[in-house]
Design a protein around this motif. Structure first.
Motif, PDB file in Angstrom:
ATOM      1  N   THR A 145      -0.090  -4.458 -11.159  1.00  0.00           N
ATOM      2  CA  THR A 145       0.780  -3.422 -10.585  1.00  0.00           C
ATOM      3  C   THR A 145      -0.035  -2.186 -10.205  1.00  0.00           C
ATOM      4  OG1 THR A 145       2.697  -4.168 -11.859  1.00  0.00           O
ATOM      5  CG2 THR A 145       2.757  -1.910 -11.030  1.00  0.00           C
ATOM      6  N   THR A 146      -0.966  -1.823 -11.053  1.00  0.00           N
ATOM      7  CA  THR A 146      -1.796  -0.643 -10.783  1.00  0.00           C
ATOM      8  C   THR A 146      -2.740  -0.900  -9.619  1.00  0.00           C
ATOM      9  OG1 THR A 146      -1.697  -0.094 -13.141  1.00  0.00           O
ATOM     10  CG2 THR A 146      -3.341   1.057 -11.823  1.00  0.00           C
ATOM     11  N   LEU A 147      -3.308  -2.084  -9.553  1.00  0.00           N
ATOM     12  CA  LEU A 147      -4.224  -2.412  -8.454  1.00  0.00           C
ATOM     13  C   LEU A 147      -3.500  -2.422  -7.111  1.00  0.00           C
ATOM     14  CD1 LEU A 147      -6.381  -5.259 -10.055  1.00  0.00           C
ATOM     15  CD2 LEU A 147      -7.094  -2.906  -9.579  1.00  0.00           C
ATOM     16  N   THR A 148      -2.283  -2.935  -7.088  1.00  0.00           N
ATOM     17  CA  THR A 148      -1.525  -2.937  -5.824  1.00  0.00           C
ATOM     18  C   THR A 148      -1.195  -1.510  -5.399  1.00  0.00           C
ATOM     19  OG1 THR A 148       0.578  -3.265  -7.026  1.00  0.00           O
ATOM     20  CG2 THR A 148      -0.522  -5.224  -6.164  1.00  0.00           C
ATOM     21  N   TYR A 149      -0.965  -0.636  -6.364  1.00  0.00           N
ATOM     22  CA  TYR A 149      -0.726   0.777  -6.048  1.00  0.00           C
ATOM     23  C   TYR A 149      -1.975   1.400  -5.430  1.00  0.00           C
ATOM     24  CZ  TYR A 149      -0.385   5.804  -6.749  1.00  0.00           C
ATOM     25  OH  TYR A 149      -0.406   7.164  -6.561  1.00  0.00           O
ATOM     26  N   CYS A 202      -5.204   3.123  -0.589  1.00  0.00           N
ATOM     27  CA  CYS A 202      -6.374   2.935   0.265  1.00  0.00           C
ATOM     28  C   CYS A 202      -5.947   2.592   1.697  1.00  0.00           C
ATOM     29  CB  CYS A 202      -7.268   1.826  -0.286  1.00  0.00           C
ATOM     30  SG  CYS A 202      -8.129   2.249  -1.829  1.00  0.00           S
ATOM     31  N   LEU A 203      -4.923   1.746   1.827  1.00  0.00           N
ATOM     32  CA  LEU A 203      -4.417   1.366   3.149  1.00  0.00           C
ATOM     33  C   LEU A 203      -3.884   2.575   3.903  1.00  0.00           C
ATOM     34  CD1 LEU A 203      -2.555  -1.994   2.357  1.00  0.00           C
ATOM     35  CD2 LEU A 203      -4.472  -1.699   3.930  1.00  0.00           C
ATOM     36  N   ASN A 204      -3.287   3.500   3.158  1.00  0.00           N
ATOM     37  CA  ASN A 204      -2.722   4.710   3.772  1.00  0.00           C
ATOM     38  C   ASN A 204      -3.781   5.790   4.025  1.00  0.00           C
ATOM     39  OD1 ASN A 204      -0.201   3.540   3.648  1.00  0.00           O
ATOM     40  ND2 ASN A 204       0.364   4.532   1.721  1.00  0.00           N
ATOM     41  N   ASN A 205      -5.025   5.451   3.658  1.00  0.00           N
ATOM     42  CA  ASN A 205      -6.125   6.415   3.801  1.00  0.00           C
ATOM     43  C   ASN A 205      -5.860   7.729   3.069  1.00  0.00           C
ATOM     44  OD1 ASN A 205      -7.781   4.772   5.514  1.00  0.00           O
ATOM     45  ND2 ASN A 205      -6.376   5.237   7.206  1.00  0.00           N
ATOM     46  N   SER A 206      -5.073   7.649   1.995  1.00  0.00           N
ATOM     47  CA  SER A 206      -4.739   8.860   1.238  1.00  0.00           C
ATOM     48  C   SER A 206      -5.492   8.921  -0.084  1.00  0.00           C
ATOM     49  CB  SER A 206      -3.230   8.915   0.967  1.00  0.00           C
ATOM     50  OG  SER A 206      -2.795   7.758   0.275  1.00  0.00           O
ATOM     51  N   LEU A 207      -6.505   8.067  -0.205  1.00  0.00           N
ATOM     52  CA  LEU A 207      -7.248   8.009  -1.459  1.00  0.00           C
ATOM     53  C   LEU A 207      -8.729   7.863  -1.184  1.00  0.00           C
ATOM     54  CD1 LEU A 207      -7.048   7.799  -4.585  1.00  0.00           C
ATOM     55  CD2 LEU A 207      -6.896   5.329  -4.302  1.00  0.00           C
ATOM     56  N   SER A 208      -9.502   8.725  -1.815  1.00  0.00           N
ATOM     57  CA  SER A 208     -10.962   8.630  -1.737  1.00  0.00           C
ATOM     58  C   SER A 208     -11.486   8.486  -3.159  1.00  0.00           C
ATOM     59  CB  SER A 208     -11.528   9.893  -1.078  1.00  0.00           C
ATOM     60  OG  SER A 208     -12.940   9.836  -1.041  1.00  0.00           O
ATOM     61  N   LEU A 209     -12.082   7.353  -3.451  1.00  0.00           N
ATOM     62  CA  LEU A 209     -12.518   7.054  -4.816  1.00  0.00           C
ATOM     63  C   LEU A 209     -13.955   7.509  -5.051  1.00  0.00           C
ATOM     64  CD1 LEU A 209     -11.145   3.403  -5.087  1.00  0.00           C
ATOM     65  CD2 LEU A 209     -10.121   5.461  -6.069  1.00  0.00           C
ATOM     66  N   LYS A 220      -7.692  -6.872   0.312  1.00  0.00           N
ATOM     67  CA  LYS A 220      -8.911  -6.709   1.114  1.00  0.00           C
ATOM     68  C   LYS A 220      -9.342  -5.247   1.206  1.00  0.00           C
ATOM     69  CE  LYS A 220     -11.058  -8.021   5.487  1.00  0.00           C
ATOM     70  NZ  LYS A 220     -11.781  -6.760   5.604  1.00  0.00           N
ATOM     71  N   GLN A 221      -8.385  -4.358   1.423  1.00  0.00           N
ATOM     72  CA  GLN A 221      -8.735  -2.948   1.592  1.00  0.00           C
ATOM     73  C   GLN A 221      -9.418  -2.398   0.341  1.00  0.00           C
ATOM     74  OE1 GLN A 221      -8.297  -1.464   4.473  1.00  0.00           O
ATOM     75  NE2 GLN A 221      -9.019   0.585   3.906  1.00  0.00           N
ATOM     76  N   LEU A 222      -8.843  -2.713  -0.803  1.00  0.00           N
ATOM     77  CA  LEU A 222      -9.410  -2.230  -2.060  1.00  0.00           C
ATOM     78  C   LEU A 222     -10.768  -2.869  -2.323  1.00  0.00           C
ATOM     79  CD1 LEU A 222      -9.283  -0.642  -4.680  1.00  0.00           C
ATOM     80  CD2 LEU A 222      -7.912  -2.488  -5.672  1.00  0.00           C
ATOM     81  N   ASN A 223     -10.876  -4.166  -2.096  1.00  0.00           N
ATOM     82  CA  ASN A 223     -12.148  -4.856  -2.321  1.00  0.00           C
ATOM     83  C   ASN A 223     -13.251  -4.290  -1.430  1.00  0.00           C
ATOM     84  OD1 ASN A 223     -11.077  -6.578  -4.264  1.00  0.00           O
ATOM     85  ND2 ASN A 223     -10.485  -8.122  -2.753  1.00  0.00           N
ATOM     86  N   ASP A 224     -12.881  -3.921  -0.198  1.00  0.00           N
ATOM     87  CA  ASP A 224     -13.865  -3.329   0.711  1.00  0.00           C
ATOM     88  C   ASP A 224     -14.303  -1.958   0.219  1.00  0.00           C
ATOM     89  OD1 ASP A 224     -13.814  -5.534   2.342  1.00  0.00           O
ATOM     90  OD2 ASP A 224     -12.486  -4.655   3.850  1.00  0.00           O
TER      91      ASP A 224
END
Length: 207
Positions: free
Chosen positions: A138-142, A147-154, A185-189
């Motif tokens: 659940t946390t990973l999908t969040y 990341c998909l929304n480009n609203s997160l920079s890790l 895919k987005q998170l893995n990238d």
């Protein structure tokens, strides 16, 4: 609180947290009752000529004793003890959680809004080792959605803690989760990883 203890309070100049505990209480901090008693007694330190560093050390000392009970008390009890400590001495301490921060918890909290939090949510906050596969997913999908929304920079430490949770999930060798993880895919990238076969199981490969 034992009034005699308060009246007989010694001066604490140069005392360590352990020495102050010995003078003020000197009972083992091995149960809820004793810890709450000692937290209450430490209020006298605010009236004594002690340094902020001594109060911080006392806070960390008690916090450490609470942590040692995590296998013998309920998560809600642990939270109650920590909240009592923060209420008594917290305003004198900048870092209220002396444990190294696990950045995965930042996203875990965001992934579970208050209305969706059950008692197992509290368990994870108290001991991330108790996190379930479902909660990791659940946390990973969040995170992936952010990341998909480009609203997160890790940053580096966040990536490191997220990868650790992915490794935990992969180690279960659950094909349902393996396939789902591959689909993020987005998170893995962003993490620069891929999930690959290894023998009869799978592993994380850094690109």
């Amino acid at each position: 609180m034992d009034k005699k203890v308060a009246l007989d309070t010694p001066k604490f100049e140069g005392f360590t947290a352990s020495e102050m505990w010995q003078k003020l209480y000197n009972k083992e901090l091995n149960c809820k009752k004793n810890i709450l008693e000692y937290i209450d007694i430490t209020r006298v330190l605010k009236k004594e000529n002690v340094t902020e560093e001594q109060i911080k050390d006392t806070y960390n000392y008690i916090y450490g004793q609470i942590e040692e009970l995590k296998d013998s008390i309920k998560p809600n009890t642990m939270m109650h003890l920590k909240n009592s400590l923060k209420s008594q001495l917290g305003k004198y301490v900048k870092e209220k959680d002396p444990k190294p921060m696990n950045h995965f918890l930042e996203f875990f909290k965001a992934a579970y809004p208050e209305k969706n939090r059950r008692k197992d949510f509290t368990w994870v906050l108290m001991d991330i080792g108790s996190i379930s596969e479902e909660q990791i997913w659940t946390t990973l999908t969040y995170i992936n959605k952010m990341c998909l929304n480009n609203s997160l920079s890790l940053h580096f430490d966040q990536k490191k803690d997220i990868v650790k949770m992915i490794e935990k999930l992969v180690s279960k060798n659950n094909m349902h989760h393996i396939n789902n993880l591959k689909s993020l895919k987005q998170l893995n990238d962003v993490l620069n990883i891929s999930i690959v076969s290894e023998g009869k199981g799978f592993k994380i490969m850094h690109k």
